[in-house]
Design an enzyme around this catalytic site. Sequence first.
Site, PDB file in Angstrom:
ATOM      1  N   HIS A 148      -4.746   6.767 -30.485  1.00  0.00           N
ATOM      2  CA  HIS A 148      -3.403   6.849 -31.082  1.00  0.00           C
ATOM      3  C   HIS A 148      -2.559   5.741 -30.441  1.00  0.00           C
ATOM      4  O   HIS A 148      -2.779   5.384 -29.286  1.00  0.00           O
ATOM      5  CB  HIS A 148      -2.839   8.228 -30.740  1.00  0.00           C
TER       6      HIS A 148
ATOM      7  N   ASP B 132      -6.276  11.849 -23.157  1.00  0.00           N
ATOM      8  CA  ASP B 132      -5.232  12.208 -24.121  1.00  0.00           C
ATOM      9  C   ASP B 132      -5.736  13.435 -24.879  1.00  0.00           C
ATOM     10  O   ASP B 132      -6.570  13.337 -25.778  1.00  0.00           O
ATOM     11  CB  ASP B 132      -4.999  11.011 -25.058  1.00  0.00           C
TER      12      ASP B 132
ATOM     13  N   GLN C 106      -4.947  16.269 -29.341  1.00  0.00           N
ATOM     14  CA  GLN C 106      -5.640  16.945 -30.439  1.00  0.00           C
ATOM     15  C   GLN C 106      -6.665  17.959 -29.942  1.00  0.00           C
ATOM     16  O   GLN C 106      -7.303  18.635 -30.749  1.00  0.00           O
ATOM     17  CB  GLN C 106      -6.344  15.911 -31.341  1.00  0.00           C
TER      18      GLN C 106
ATOM     19  N   LYS D 164       1.865  20.612 -30.880  1.00  0.00           N
ATOM     20  CA  LYS D 164       0.575  20.637 -31.576  1.00  0.00           C
ATOM     21  C   LYS D 164      -0.224  21.892 -31.228  1.00  0.00           C
ATOM     22  O   LYS D 164      -1.310  22.116 -31.739  1.00  0.00           O
ATOM     23  CB  LYS D 164      -0.224  19.373 -31.236  1.00  0.00           C
TER      24      LYS D 164
ATOM     25  N   CYS E 207      -0.866   6.504 -37.042  1.00  0.00           N
ATOM     26  CA  CYS E 207      -0.592   5.892 -35.724  1.00  0.00           C
ATOM     27  C   CYS E 207      -1.875   5.445 -35.054  1.00  0.00           C
ATOM     28  O   CYS E 207      -2.047   5.615 -33.829  1.00  0.00           O
ATOM     29  CB  CYS E 207       0.169   6.838 -34.803  1.00  0.00           C
TER      30      CYS E 207
HETATM   31  N1  PLP Z   1      -2.349  11.153 -29.012  1.00  0.00           N
HETATM   32  C1  PLP Z   1      -2.949  11.716 -30.071  1.00  0.00           C
HETATM   33  C2  PLP Z   1      -4.446  11.749 -30.124  1.00  0.00           C
HETATM   34  C3  PLP Z   1      -2.185  12.252 -31.095  1.00  0.00           C
HETATM   35  O1  PLP Z   1      -2.781  12.805 -32.147  1.00  0.00           O
HETATM   36  C4  PLP Z   1      -0.777  12.195 -31.004  1.00  0.00           C
HETATM   37  C5  PLP Z   1       0.077  12.696 -32.104  1.00  0.00           C
HETATM   38  O2  PLP Z   1      -0.340  12.755 -33.231  1.00  0.00           O
HETATM   39  C6  PLP Z   1      -0.200  11.632 -29.869  1.00  0.00           C
HETATM   40  C7  PLP Z   1      -1.021  11.120 -28.897  1.00  0.00           C
HETATM   41  C8  PLP Z   1       1.282  11.581 -29.699  1.00  0.00           C
HETATM   42  O3  PLP Z   1       1.791  12.860 -29.540  1.00  0.00           O
HETATM   43  P1  PLP Z   1       3.360  13.118 -29.433  1.00  0.00           P
HETATM   44  O4  PLP Z   1       3.959  12.433 -30.609  1.00  0.00           O
HETATM   45  O5  PLP Z   1       3.491  14.596 -29.479  1.00  0.00           O
HETATM   46  O6  PLP Z   1       3.820  12.523 -28.161  1.00  0.00           O
END
Ligand code: PLP
Length: 404
Positions: free
Chosen positions: A122, A199, A202, A225, A363
Site C-alpha cells: 500500500h 503492515d 489487512q 478495518k 493505493c
Molecule cells: N496498509 C494496507 C495494506 C492497507 O490496506 C491500508 C488501507 O487500506 C493501509 C495500509 C492504510 O491504512 P489507514 O488508511 O487506516 O492508515
Amino acid sequence: MYDVNKIREDFPILGRLVYDRPLVYLDNGATTQKPSCVVETIAHEYFSCNANVHRGVHYLSQKATELHEASREVVRLFINAKSTNEIIFTSGTTGSINLVATTFGQEFLEEGDEIIVSTMEHHSNIVPWQLLEMSKGVKVKVIPITEQGELDFEAFENLISNRTKLVSVAHISNVLGTVNPIKRIIDRAHQEDIPVLIDGAQAAPHTPIDVQELNADFYVFSAHKVYGPTGVGVLYGKEEWLDKLPPYQGGGEMIQHVSFSGTTFNELPFKFEAGTPNFVGTTGMAKALEYVQSLGLENIAQHEDELLSYATKRLNEIDGLRIYGEAKDKSGVISFLVNDIHPFDLGTLLDRLGIAVRTGHHCAQPLMEYYGIEGTVRASFALYNTKEEVDSLVDGLNKVLKMF
Ligand code: PLP
C-alpha cells in the site's frame, strides 16, 4: 456454530437500502462496518465519563484514563505482546508507519542505507520510506512478485545486503489478498540482524496475530478495518527498539519535564503519544477487538475462506473475467477486471444495484504498474458477508455486462 444471520443483526447498517435495494457491502478492505456494541460504547463514554485523560485528579478524568489504559491491555492481548509498553496508540496504520520511518530514519539511517519493501505494498508502506530517500539519501529496494501475486522469496534474499537496515512488508495484500510468508521473512531478515515491520492493516480483521511467535519487531494496524472507529490504530514495537527510537512528535504527554534549558521525555509507551490521545477511540477499538475475539478469529477466517472459494468459483464462471491475485495462501479479497471494461464503469453500475465494491488503484499504484493496468474492481469480505451477497455480486455483474 457460526451463525452469520445472527451476527448481521449486530450491524444495523447492513439492514439499510441503497437506491431501494438491499445494501451489499463488499468494500471491507477499505473500512468495515461497526457493530452496535462499538457505537454504544463510544456514545456511552461521551455521555457518561468524557474528560481528558492522564493529568486530571477528578473522577471523570480518572475514569476516562482507566478506560484508555484498559484498552491498551486489550490490544496487548489481541496481538499477544509482552507488555503494554510495546503498544503505542496512533492515528492508524499510516500514522504508525510514518512514526517508525521518521524516528528510525533519524536514529539509524545514513546515506546509502537500504530499506526493503515489496511490489504489493500500500502507498502507506512505500511513501514514508521514499520520504527518507529524499531527506536522507537512503535507497528503497523492492521485492518482486510472481504473476500469481506471491512474493519472490529468493529475490528477497538476493536483495539483502550489508546496507539493509529494515524490511517492511504487508502481512496481507489489500489488492491481491496474498497472505505473505511473514514468519519466513522475519526469520531470514533476523539472520542478518535486520529488523522487520509488518503492515497488518489487512490481517488484523482476518487472522489471529501473535507478535511474539512471529518475532516481529514492529507490527501496525488500524482500528477501522477491525470493526472499530476511524482515527485510531496501533503501533506494536519491541520494547528494545522503541527504547532506542527518539520521540516522534513533541507536545503534552510525551514529556517528563519541560524547561527552556532542556526537556526530558516520558517513558514508554507515552514517549510516542504527544497531545490528547483519541481516548474515546481507543475504548471503541478495544470493544471492537473484544467483539472479534468473542466470535473467534479462527471462525471468522474459516467463514471468509468459504466466501472466498465460493466467490472465486462463481466469478470465474463469467466470460472474460480475470482475477488478479491467485496466491496459494489467500485471504478474502478478490480483485478483477472483465475484458477491457473500465473498473469505474463496473463499480458505478454495480453501485446502482446497491452493491458497494471499490474500484481504482487501491493505493497500490506500483502493483497496478506491474500488471500493466490502471485499476481493478475489488470485492473484499468481512465476518458478516454471506454467500447470497456473493450471488448478488455475480448476478449484478451479469446484468451490468449485458449493457456493454
Ligand atoms: N496498509 C494496507 C495494506 C492497507 O490496506 C491500508 C488501507 O487500506 C493501509 C495500509 C492504510 O491504512 P489507514 O488508511 O487506516 O492508515
